[in-house]
Design a protein around this motif. Sequence first.
Motif, mmCIF file in Angstrom:
data_model
loop_
_atom_site.group_PDB
_atom_site.id
_atom_site.type_symbol
_atom_site.label_atom_id
_atom_site.label_comp_id
_atom_site.label_asym_id
_atom_site.label_seq_id
_atom_site.Cartn_x
_atom_site.Cartn_y
_atom_site.Cartn_z
ATOM 1 N N ALA A 50 32.063 38.997 49.489
ATOM 2 C CA ALA A 50 30.989 39.631 48.720
ATOM 3 C C ALA A 50 30.585 38.796 47.513
ATOM 4 C CB ALA A 50 31.418 41.022 48.269
ATOM 5 N N GLY A 51 31.371 37.765 47.208
ATOM 6 C CA GLY A 51 31.057 36.942 46.047
ATOM 7 C C GLY A 51 31.261 37.670 44.742
ATOM 8 N N THR A 52 32.315 38.488 44.679
ATOM 9 C CA THR A 52 32.611 39.245 43.469
ATOM 10 C C THR A 52 34.109 39.180 43.212
ATOM 11 O OG1 THR A 52 32.258 41.373 42.371
ATOM 12 C CG2 THR A 52 32.858 41.458 44.700
ATOM 13 N N ASN A 53 34.624 40.057 42.376
ATOM 14 C CA ASN A 53 36.061 40.082 42.125
ATOM 15 C C ASN A 53 36.630 41.454 42.467
ATOM 16 O OD1 ASN A 53 35.752 41.825 39.758
ATOM 17 N ND2 ASN A 53 34.926 40.003 38.740
ATOM 18 N N LYS A 54 37.952 41.510 42.548
ATOM 19 C CA LYS A 54 38.590 42.758 42.979
ATOM 20 C C LYS A 54 38.353 43.898 42.000
ATOM 21 C CE LYS A 54 42.711 40.995 43.597
ATOM 22 N NZ LYS A 54 44.151 40.926 43.959
ATOM 23 N N ASN A 55 38.235 43.587 40.716
ATOM 24 C CA ASN A 55 38.004 44.661 39.748
ATOM 25 C C ASN A 55 36.719 45.426 40.067
ATOM 26 O OD1 ASN A 55 40.311 44.090 38.326
ATOM 27 N ND2 ASN A 55 39.296 42.754 36.852
ATOM 28 N N ALA A 56 35.687 44.692 40.511
ATOM 29 C CA ALA A 56 34.423 45.351 40.852
ATOM 30 C C ALA A 56 34.604 46.302 42.020
ATOM 31 C CB ALA A 56 33.367 44.296 41.183
#
Length: 211
Positions: A50-56
């Motif tokens: 998704a091109g994001t991080n786990k926190n998101a």
Amino acid sequence: MPDAGDGRREAGAPRRRGAVLEEAILRAAAEVLRESGVAGLTMDEVARRAGTNKNAIYRRWTDRVALGVAAYRRLAAAETTVPDTGSLRGDALELLRGANSTWSSPYGEILRGLIAAAGGTPGLLAELRDPEAGGGAYESAWTEVLGRAVTRGEATPGALHPRVASAPVALLRNEYMTRGVPAVQDAVLVEIVDEVFLPLVHGRGAGGGVA
């Protein structure tokens, strides 16, 4: 300052928030489920795709099973088409045959894996099984074909009841759960429609009720 909701976006790319970021996460999770099943669904892999991080992701779903349930609901909705054969019986048989084909495919394996993983969380099971929780793509399709039957005069408005709409899917699911079969025989699908569903619909029209 980096975008906490999308820490892995490419330099210069617009920041994604809200529904846009959620869509990217669900799309990535659905891809992982299709390719690797429930066992391969990890927050790390979904974040990477998704091109994001786990926190998101964790801000939206408490764990990988909750994310998997949400992603599967999208898959099920995409795979469910509503037939229009011109008769309630024809539509009912097409819906059951489509569900049977899907549940005996890799999508069925995903569903069974999620049910097993969510076994201790009633809320997640409800999302997978209860049309009112948004997880019942098949049940929604049944409501639509029932509505058409009412319009054609094949059924009365009294047949438009959630329990009537969910009965065929529940009976098909029961065949899988209690008999452990890889696919249900077509004769059983015909029996569900002719011996249970249609009499139930017509019974509602005759003033019968559903508890």
